[in-house]
Design a protein around this motif. Structure first.
Motif, PDB file in Angstrom:
ATOM      1  N   ARG A   1       0.839  -1.193   0.000  1.00  0.00           N
ATOM      2  CA  ARG A   1       0.000   0.000   0.000  1.00  0.00           C
ATOM      3  C   ARG A   1       0.875   1.245   0.000  1.00  0.00           C
ATOM      4  O   ARG A   1       1.858   1.339   0.703  1.00  0.00           O
ATOM      5  N   ARG A   2       0.501   2.220  -0.811  1.00  0.00           N
ATOM      6  CA  ARG A   2       1.253   3.478  -0.870  1.00  0.00           C
ATOM      7  C   ARG A   2       0.939   4.309   0.363  1.00  0.00           C
ATOM      8  O   ARG A   2      -0.210   4.451   0.752  1.00  0.00           O
TER       9      ARG A   2
ATOM     10  N   LYS B   1       4.960   6.272  -1.909  1.00  0.00           N
ATOM     11  CA  LYS B   1       5.588   5.004  -2.298  1.00  0.00           C
ATOM     12  C   LYS B   1       5.183   3.904  -1.327  1.00  0.00           C
ATOM     13  O   LYS B   1       4.870   4.165  -0.169  1.00  0.00           O
ATOM     14  N   SER B   2       5.231   2.663  -1.790  1.00  0.00           N
ATOM     15  CA  SER B   2       5.003   1.542  -0.883  1.00  0.00           C
ATOM     16  C   SER B   2       6.267   1.346  -0.054  1.00  0.00           C
ATOM     17  O   SER B   2       7.362   1.758  -0.474  1.00  0.00           O
TER      18      SER B   2
ATOM     19  N   ILE C   1      14.710   2.071  -2.943  1.00  0.00           N
ATOM     20  CA  ILE C   1      15.347   3.351  -3.276  1.00  0.00           C
ATOM     21  C   ILE C   1      16.387   3.714  -2.221  1.00  0.00           C
ATOM     22  O   ILE C   1      17.477   4.195  -2.553  1.00  0.00           O
ATOM     23  N   ALA C   2      16.063   3.473  -0.963  1.00  0.00           N
ATOM     24  CA  ALA C   2      16.961   3.850   0.133  1.00  0.00           C
ATOM     25  C   ALA C   2      18.197   2.956   0.207  1.00  0.00           C
ATOM     26  O   ALA C   2      19.223   3.390   0.727  1.00  0.00           O
TER      27      ALA C   2
END
Length: 70
Positions: A52-53, A60-61, A68-69
């Protein structure tokens, strides 16, 4: 956490329960309590947490945010 009676103390939990009710609870009726428990468990661990975003993650989910991190 702030002092007793501050409405901001529960805002994160209230937001979660609102989402849970709107996206799962009010959309279906279950035959048994166990069926409802399983549905809530699957919602939290199979949808809410991984896919879920979330507005706190800039839409972002959690899985996408962690990719990304990393």
């Amino acid at each position: 956490m702030s002092g007793k009676g501050n409405c901001f103390d529960n805002s994160a939990v209230e937001s979660f329960f609102k989402s849970l009710k709107a996206e799962l609870i009010w959309r279906k009726a279950w035959q048994t309590r166990r069926d409802a428990e399983v549905a809530v468990f699957e919602y939290i661990n199979g949808f809410y947490n991984p896919r879920r975003r979330h507005s706190a993650l800039d839409g972002k989910s959690p899985v996408a945010f962690e990719k990304i991190a990393a």
